[in-house]
Design an enzyme around this catalytic site. Structure first.
Site, mmCIF file in Angstrom:
data_model
loop_
_atom_site.group_PDB
_atom_site.id
_atom_site.type_symbol
_atom_site.label_atom_id
_atom_site.label_comp_id
_atom_site.label_asym_id
_atom_site.label_seq_id
_atom_site.Cartn_x
_atom_site.Cartn_y
_atom_site.Cartn_z
ATOM 1 N N ASP A 1 0.863 -1.183 0.000
ATOM 2 C CA ASP A 1 0.000 0.000 0.000
ATOM 3 C C ASP A 1 0.899 1.232 0.000
ATOM 4 O O ASP A 1 1.574 1.519 0.994
ATOM 5 C CB ASP A 1 -0.899 -0.031 1.241
ATOM 6 N N HIS A 2 0.885 1.963 -1.099
ATOM 7 C CA HIS A 2 1.805 3.089 -1.249
ATOM 8 C C HIS A 2 1.433 4.285 -0.379
ATOM 9 O O HIS A 2 2.194 5.260 -0.312
ATOM 10 C CB HIS A 2 1.863 3.526 -2.718
ATOM 11 N N ARG A 3 0.289 4.226 0.296
ATOM 12 C CA ARG A 3 -0.046 5.315 1.216
ATOM 13 C C ARG A 3 0.850 5.293 2.446
ATOM 14 O O ARG A 3 1.165 6.350 3.002
ATOM 15 C CB ARG A 3 -1.506 5.196 1.671
ATOM 16 N N VAL B 1 3.569 2.702 2.739
ATOM 17 C CA VAL B 1 4.849 2.056 2.432
ATOM 18 C C VAL B 1 5.415 2.714 1.175
ATOM 19 O O VAL B 1 4.839 2.585 0.093
ATOM 20 C CB VAL B 1 4.673 0.539 2.200
#
Length: 479
Positions: free
Chosen positions: A449-451, A453
């Protein structure tokens, strides 16, 4: 002289897993006329998470089964009535109300019952739905109601947005939806006022949100200029006509498969996914697995597989980078770094894909992890995984290699920050000690999850996993 009279007690479908709204009755173990005792299992149901046996909380004689096997029943609906012995001289109880009137408050309070399942216990009261205003109407696009005057059609734009079906909600009235549905709508960026409710009494459901999101994501089909855009979109969304062919089979979407579909859509539309890949020489790891099998060091009946070493490598990598074992809290606008690792293992079962997890896997030894992994997989294959075993996961592994697949781009399990795909191990030409020789190689894929990580953290975790599998002795020095 007093006589013993019997009263009817009703047993309702309990919430056997936190937040579930329905369950399918797989099989009945009793029939009308059978005597049942407190704690006796009367039926098996399949929820969105697992198959569960339901014990009845009182003694008596079965009076009526309200639903047949295969029926899907809402939580809180009466499924069986039992005639129980009443007090001497007591007045006979009235016959139970039909299922459609299950929301009517009971005339007398039920005695306290044992909590043998998650969410299973006496309700303090009967939930009442808010009455809808008589001025609220829901208009179906497939059969529009005649209006005094046709609404003006907006001029066509160069790139028109997809047209979704909407239910007009009077100004100032709040759309009806449960709190979890409202949170999902917020996560997906959906205005509830623009969603057509299909639930009872006009309540917006999760399915309504997923259908709306899918309609928004799908490209709008070009319509002839002479036809209104609204009519064309309505036909495309409301009345799709699949082409029938000989041998077609329709499979109902329910139970585990339905829950998986909803979870994957919610995850894909909520978390911005990033997937990174790495090829790894796992020759030493495969030799280590063979030695563990031959020596029996982990136990005589313990199953040792490459997945065990992959799981241990992931746990060591998380120990070195605990920030990836986290969860995004939208309501509080916080990132919650979990104190323990609940390692999920994606398991294919006859009922569909489920993801049970090993609680506090990071604290287990290699032998303990092997035992827990074997029990988890076997229980899942038998369809006996409990709802509690599928709750609270923090990170997941999916072993696509068992199907001969090299890798994939796995979708996150909702609420988790990372998922690791373990691909097939193949013998490939590899540069080893300056020479091209055959080595056992696999491909790992890490979706996150790029939010919460970023690329650096995700890359470090994946690189650590690869390094541990290339040199498994690091499991000791790094762990």
């Amino acid at each position: 002289m007093t006589t013993e009279v019997r009263s009817l007690r009703e047993f309702k479908m309990p919430d056997v897993g936190e937040g579930l709204t329905e369950a399918e009755i797989l099989s009945w173990y009793v029939k009308p006329g059978d005597t049942v005792t407190d704690g006796q299992v009367v039926c098996e149901v399949e929820t969105a998470k697992a198959a569960v046996e339901l014990p009845i909380p009182f003694n008596g004689v079965v009076e009526q089964l309200f639903f047949p096997e295969g029926a899907t029943v809402d939580v809180g609906t009466v499924i069986i009535s039992v005639a129980v012995a009443g007090e001497a001289g007591a007045a006979p109880a009235a016959a139970p109300a039909p299922a459609a009137a299950a929301a009517t408050p009971d005339a007398e309070a039920e005695p306290e019952r044992r909590e043998v399942l998650v969410g299973y216990g006496p309700r303090t009261g009967t939930a009442q739905r808010r009455a809808r205003r008589t001025t609220t109407t829901t208009t179906k696009a497939a059969a529009p109601q005649p209006a005094p005057a046709p609404a003006p059609v907006a001029p066509a734009a160069p790139a028109p947005a997809p047209v979704a079906l909407v239910a007009e909600v009077p100004v100032g009235e709040r759309p009806l939806a449960k709190p979890p549905v409202r949170k999902l709508a917020k996560d997906l960026g959906i205005d509830l006022r623009s969603v057509t409710p299909t639930g009872r009494d006009g309540v917006i459901t999760r399915e309504d949100l997923h259908a709306y999101a899918a309609a928004q994501a799908a490209p709008a089909a070009p319509a002839p200029a002479v036809e209104p855009v609204v009519v064309e979109a309505a036909e495309a969304v409301v009345a799709p006509v699949p082409v029938s062919g000989a041998g077609d089979v329709r499979v109902p979407i329910k139970g585990v498969r339905k829950a998986t579909a909803q979870a994957m859509v919610a995850s894909a539309f909520t978390a911005p996914h990033v997937t990174e890949f790495v090829q790894v020489d796992v020759t030493r790891t495969m030799k280590f697995v063979r030695k563990l099998k031959e020596s029996g060091e982990l136990g005589r009946d313990v199953r040792v597989s490459p997945l065990l070493l992959v799981a241990k490598a992931l746990l060591v990598a998380i120990k070195r980078h605990p920030e990836i074992n986290a969860q995004w809290d939208e309501a509080a606008q916080e990132i919650v770094v979990k104190g323990q690792v609940n390692l999920g293992i994606a398991a294919a079962t006859p009922r569909g894909l489920i993801v049970p997890n090993i609680k506090d896997a990071g604290s287990k030894t290699l032998a303990g992890l092997a035992t827990s992994l074997g029990e988890l997989v076997e229980t899942a294959r038998q369809g006996k995984t409990s709802p509690a075993d599928m709750q609270g996961g923090t990170v997941t592994i999916t072993n696509v290699g068992v199907f001969g697949v090299d890798t994939g781009t796995p979708i996150l399990n909702p609420g988790e920050a990372a998922i690791l795909a373990f691909g097939a191990v193949r013998e490939l030409p590899w540069v080893h000690k300056g020479k091209v020789v055959p080595r056992q190689v696999t491909t790992l894929a890490l979706s996150f999850d790029h939010r919460l990580v970023d690329g650096e953290l995700g890359s470090k975790v994946l690189a650590d996993i690869a390094g541990l599998l290339e040199f498994p002795k690091r499991l000791i020095t790094w762990g």
